[in-house]
Enzyme design. Structure first.
Site, PDB file in Angstrom:
ATOM      1  NE  ARG A 148      -3.572  -2.200   2.810  1.00 23.17           N
ATOM      2  CZ  ARG A 148      -3.303  -3.349   3.438  1.00 23.17           C
ATOM      3  NH1 ARG A 148      -2.094  -3.534   3.985  1.00 23.17           N
ATOM      4  NH2 ARG A 148      -4.218  -4.293   3.528  1.00 23.17           N
ATOM      5  CE  LYS A 172      -6.377  -0.984   4.953  1.00 23.27           C
ATOM      6  NZ  LYS A 172      -7.692  -1.246   4.316  1.00 23.27           N
ATOM      7  CG  HIS A 245      -5.357   0.647  -3.549  1.00 23.90           C
ATOM      8  ND1 HIS A 245      -4.547   0.874  -2.452  1.00 23.90           N
ATOM      9  CD2 HIS A 245      -6.196  -0.356  -3.182  1.00 23.90           C
ATOM     10  CE1 HIS A 245      -4.900   0.063  -1.468  1.00 23.90           C
ATOM     11  NE2 HIS A 245      -5.889  -0.702  -1.893  1.00 23.90           N
ATOM     12  NE  ARG A 248      -3.345  -3.560  -1.274  1.00 23.60           N
ATOM     13  CZ  ARG A 248      -2.748  -4.376  -0.397  1.00 23.60           C
ATOM     14  NH1 ARG A 248      -1.433  -4.534  -0.441  1.00 23.60           N
ATOM     15  NH2 ARG A 248      -3.451  -5.037   0.507  1.00 23.60           N
ATOM     16  CG  HIS A 271      -6.325  -8.809   1.319  1.00 24.12           C
ATOM     17  ND1 HIS A 271      -6.562  -9.132   0.002  1.00 24.12           N
ATOM     18  CD2 HIS A 271      -6.202  -7.450   1.351  1.00 24.12           C
ATOM     19  CE1 HIS A 271      -6.588  -8.040  -0.723  1.00 24.12           C
ATOM     20  NE2 HIS A 271      -6.358  -7.008   0.063  1.00 24.12           N
ATOM     21  CE1 TYR A 280      -6.896  -6.777  -6.857  1.00 26.93           C
ATOM     22  CE2 TYR A 280      -6.884  -7.968  -4.787  1.00 26.93           C
ATOM     23  CZ  TYR A 280      -6.775  -6.791  -5.489  1.00 26.93           C
ATOM     24  OH  TYR A 280      -6.559  -5.616  -4.818  1.00 26.93           O
TER      25      TYR A 280
END
Length: 299
Positions: A148, A172, A245, A248, A271, A280
């Protein structure tokens, strides 16, 4: 009950008691007025006479008129709040929109670059100076690792392990993960760290361990990174807007297109849930579908 008076009182309630902005009040008003028009068409004499069936019919009409799901959801929410207010004031006995389910949001497929487009970006002309070294590394690292923009912003020298070819990233929730980088990124990292980065630090008379440095010698911000990527797009004469993004998304899509398993891509992206990565697979299926339709003689 007079519809216009009821709406006027509700607007006053939103402005004074709820302290809503004028724009929010305007949206509520338009949504409610669209239901008034529907009532007129259906011969519903007043707000107290509208039932759950009428609310469903109203929503069906919105779908028939090709309203977006987000717009329909907003109208339902506006009318649900309006009727809740009327019930509180004792003007109606039921809220026909209370049990109405909000439409599911449209799932937008993430935008990405095709491999030929990505190669064109990577082949952009960068000068040999410190700024060119930094910009080329930023593009390569975002694409080759899928990190990110916020993770790139916080990346420090001590997070890079050349011996095993990995970077330590804090994602995150401060979750740590190690991501491998390839030979292209390794070469650009060595050049930039030993040359360009040192020049930028000396120019600004700064001393810190952040990997990406601005022209004043301070840490490069996420906003600065976005500006750099847009400049690269302009130089490559690619008439599209780039956001970090996208790189990414491109990383994940190219990994899956070339045979990577979903769990590995999930781990690389950081994730928590596999469902976040599964989007995806829809991208790759869409890519296959377009390829089939373009090249198969009986598509």
């Amino acid at each position: 009950m007079d519809n216009v008076k009821a709406l006027s009182e509700f607007k006053e309630y939103m402005q004074i008691e709820k302290n809503y902005s004028s724009l929010t009040v305007l949206h509520y008003t338009k949504d409610i007025e669209s239901f008034f028009q529907f009532m007129k068409e259906q011969g519903i004499v007043n707000l107290a006479k509208a039932e759950y069936f009428d609310a469903r019919l109203f929503v069906s009409k919105l779908f028939d008129e090709s309203y977006k799901r987000s717009s329909i959801s907003r109208k339902i929410s506006s009318l649900r709040s309006f009727y809740a207010y009327l019930m509180r004031e004792g003007k109606v006995e039921q809220n026909p929109f209370q049990m109405l389910a909000l439409p599911k949001k449209e799932k937008r497929l993430p935008s990405f670059f095709y491999e030929v487009e990505m190669e064109k970006l990577l082949q952009s002309q960068f000068d040999d100076g410190p700024i060119g070294q930094r910009d080329q590394l930023l593009l390569e690292l975002l694409y080759s690792t899928g990190i990110r923009i916020s993770e790139a912003e916080s990346l420090k020298l001590e997070n890079i392990d050349f011996s095993v070819g990995t970077i330590l990233v804090y994602g995150k929730g401060k979750k740590e993960r190690y991501i491998p980088f390839g030979s292209y990124a390794r070469d650009l990292l060595r050049i930039y760290i030993n040359d360009g980065r040192q020049q930028l630090l000396q120019k600004g008379k700064k001393n810190h361990s952040f990997l990406f440095v601005n022209f004043r010698g301070g840490p490069l911000t996420a906003r600065g990174m976005r500006d750099i990527l847009n400049k690269i797009m302009d130089q490559a004469a690619m008439h599209a807007h780039i956001h970090p993004h996208m790189l990414r998304h491109t990383f994940a899509t190219h990994m899956l297109n070339n045979g990577a398993d979903l769990r590995s891509v999930q781990e690389l992206l950081g994730h928590s849930n596999l469902s976040s990565t599964q989007v995806y697979t829809h991208v790759t299926k869409e890519h296959l579908r377009k390829t089939y339709q373009s090249f198969h003689p009986r598509a």
